[in-house]
Write an enzyme that holds these catalytic residues in place. Structure first.
Site, PDB file in Angstrom:
ATOM      1  N   THR A   1      33.414  51.621  50.748  1.00  0.00           N
ATOM      2  CA  THR A   1      34.111  50.691  49.865  1.00  0.00           C
ATOM      3  C   THR A   1      33.078  49.794  49.201  1.00  0.00           C
ATOM      4  O   THR A   1      32.259  49.181  49.888  1.00  0.00           O
ATOM      5  CB  THR A   1      35.106  49.831  50.659  1.00  0.00           C
TER       6      THR A   1
ATOM      7  N   HIS B   1      45.897  53.316  50.348  1.00  0.00           N
ATOM      8  CA  HIS B   1      45.528  52.129  51.119  1.00  0.00           C
ATOM      9  C   HIS B   1      46.800  51.482  51.649  1.00  0.00           C
ATOM     10  O   HIS B   1      47.826  51.483  50.972  1.00  0.00           O
ATOM     11  CB  HIS B   1      44.747  51.143  50.247  1.00  0.00           C
TER      12      HIS B   1
ATOM     13  N   LYS C   1      34.710  53.947  46.933  1.00  0.00           N
ATOM     14  CA  LYS C   1      36.108  53.520  46.885  1.00  0.00           C
ATOM     15  C   LYS C   1      36.262  52.155  46.232  1.00  0.00           C
ATOM     16  O   LYS C   1      35.490  51.242  46.497  1.00  0.00           O
ATOM     17  CB  LYS C   1      36.664  53.475  48.312  1.00  0.00           C
TER      18      LYS C   1
ATOM     19  N   LYS D   1      31.306  46.742  47.760  1.00  0.00           N
ATOM     20  CA  LYS D   1      31.354  45.306  48.007  1.00  0.00           C
ATOM     21  C   LYS D   1      30.326  44.603  47.110  1.00  0.00           C
ATOM     22  O   LYS D   1      29.316  45.198  46.790  1.00  0.00           O
ATOM     23  CB  LYS D   1      31.043  45.002  49.482  1.00  0.00           C
TER      24      LYS D   1
END
EC number: 4.1.1.39
Length: 485
Positions: free
Chosen positions: A173, A294, A201, A175
């Site tokens: 993911t 999600h 992601k 960040k």
């Protein structure tokens, strides 16, 4: 009333209020193969018998209301009513019971998770006679399962599309989840994919904000994955979050993703809603897109042990509504997830047939017949030292997602991805050689650091990081017996 106006509905009608258990508590009932079965954790108000509480749940989630009505005589209540057919006390808890309720299949619209939940977990959760109510599990009959298309593609088709076999898939993911420009976001994706990850992601709340509009993000991420594919020779993907404020905007984003030729899109299925999710799943199936799901907002529903809905029910609902991946907790990371319970609903996501097993929280045997499986995604506070445990717990048919565990590498994003890929390959090789990942995991990782400086650096950074908190979602046990032990 004159004889000329008297109707069948008026014959024998007695106005007033009567106990629910007189009509809806039927312990002698034998369940049918076509019934939807539910297990509710019921906490009655003081003075309310458990039979009355269970019957109230059956009534208020099917045909009942608070008083006798004339129109009851115009239908067959015995055919359509929900029935509480069993009640058992919860071990170790005072005034908590598991109430088993059977619903006739004709109460539900075909292929509609939305309608199913509107009935079963609708107004009944605000019922005053109950202090708390939690839906622990559902048995979906095969007759109802067959009215759903389910996941757009399923596990085997995804592996064939990606040409990746024999190991878990790796993701990351990006960040910080909010604040990056589209170009810098795409750069981070490229570095992670080039380093050896299969996926990057969007985070759940990355939609189309002023700092990064969705179309710009889609373009830069597509460029990143194509560049990484050209350099590595592997198929790459980025979960492009299509979640939007309207279904029309959501579909517009999915269409644009398809036009870019990317392999996968993403949806927040609880905040977006089951109707939107099912529509998106149908589009993905028809247009060759994988769908990552999600579960943002799930803990609002499933975190409390005595009220709400267990995640295993939300997982079953997702398999029916449609999704190829779904976040499932990690067991070892920063997010909630007790091992046996987590593996219980992971099996409900992946397997075709799951036996009743109360030791894993599974209340009913579930047969999914031909509905494709869903890949569980382990994500949240995991790093390279967790790799042996994750590989052992989740097996090959899973996605292991390292956000901070990739981007937090001291040498940068690409070395962070290299560290994770090397750790995974080392664990898979060791497992295939017959080594025990549960007992030899740390040794396997240390051996791999000898030929991967990137992994050695990652191991040094995260060697002290642990998330040791007691899980909220635990199996029911007799507390008095536990104390004696």
């Amino acid at each position: 009333m004159s004889p000329q106006t008297e109707t069948k509905a008026s014959v024998g009608f007695k106005a007033g209020v009567k106990d629910y258990k007189l009509t809806y508590y039927t312990p002698e009932y034998e369940t049918k193969d076509t019934d939807i079965l539910a297990a509710f954790r019921v906490t009655p108000q003081p003075g309310v018998p458990p039979e009355e509480a269970g019957a109230a749940v059956a009534a208020e989630s099917s045909t009942g209301t608070w008083t006798t009505v004339w129109t009851d005589g115009l239908t067959s209540l015995d055919r359509y009513k929900g029935r509480c057919y069993g009640i058992e006390p919860v071990p170790g808890e005072d005034n908590q019971y598991i109430a088993y309720v059977a619903y006739p299949l004709d109460l539900f619209e075909e292929g509609s998770v939305t309608n199913m939940f509107t009935s079963i977990v609708g107004n009944v959760f605000g019922f005053k006679a109950l202090r708390a109510l939690r839906l622990e599990d559902l048995r979906i009959p095969t007759a109802y399962v067959k009215t759903f298309d389910g996941p757009p593609h399923g596990i085997q088709v995804e592996r064939d599309k990606l040409n990746k076999y024999g190991r878990p898939l790796l993701g990351c993911t990006i960040k910080p989840k909010l604040g990056l420009s589209a170009k810098n976001y795409g750069r981070a994706c490229y570095e992670c994919l080039r380093g050896g990850l299969d996926f990057t992601k969007d985070d759940e709340n990355v939609n189309s904000q002023p700092f990064m509009r969705w179309r710009d993000r889609f373009l830069f991420c597509a460029e990143a994955l194509y560049k990484a594919q050209a350099e590595t020779g592997e198929i790459k993907g980025h979960y492009l979050n299509a979640t939007a404020g309207t279904c029309e905007d959501m579909m517009k984003r999915a269409v644009f993703a398809r036009e870019l030729g990317v392999p996968i899109v993403m949806h927040d299925y609880l905040t977006g809603g089951f109707t939107a999710n099912t529509s998106l799943a149908h589009y993905c199936r028809d247009n060759g897109l994988l769908l990552h799901i999600h579960r943002a907002m799930h803990a609002v529903i499933d975190r409390q042990k005595n009220h709400g809905m267990h995640f295993r029910v939300l997982a079953k609902a997702l398999r029916m509504s449609g999704g190829d991946h779904i976040h499932s907790g990690t067991v070892v990371g920063k997010l909630e997830g007790e091992r046996e319970i987590t593996l219980g609903f992971v099996d409900l996501l992946r397997d075709d047939f799951i036996e009743k097993d109360r030791s894993r929280g599974i209340y009913f045997t579930q047969d999914w017949v031909s509905l494709p499986g869903v890949l569980p995604v382990a994500s949240g506070g995991i790093h390279v030292w967790h790799m042996p445990a994750l590989t052992e717990i989740f097996g090959d048919d899973s996605v292991l997602q390292f956000g901070g565990g990739t981007l937090g590498h001291p040498w940068g994003n690409a070395p962070g991805a290299v560290a994770n890929r090397v750790a995974l390959e080392a664990c898979v090789q060791a497992r295939n050689e017959g080594r025990d990942l549960a007992t030899e995991g740390n040794e396997i990782i240390r051996e791999a650091t000898k030929w991967s400086p990137e992994l050695a650096a990652a191991c040094e950074v995260w060697k002290e990081i642990k998330f040791e908190f007691q899980a909220m979602d635990t199996l029911d046990t007799d507390k008095d017996k536990d104390k004696k032990r």
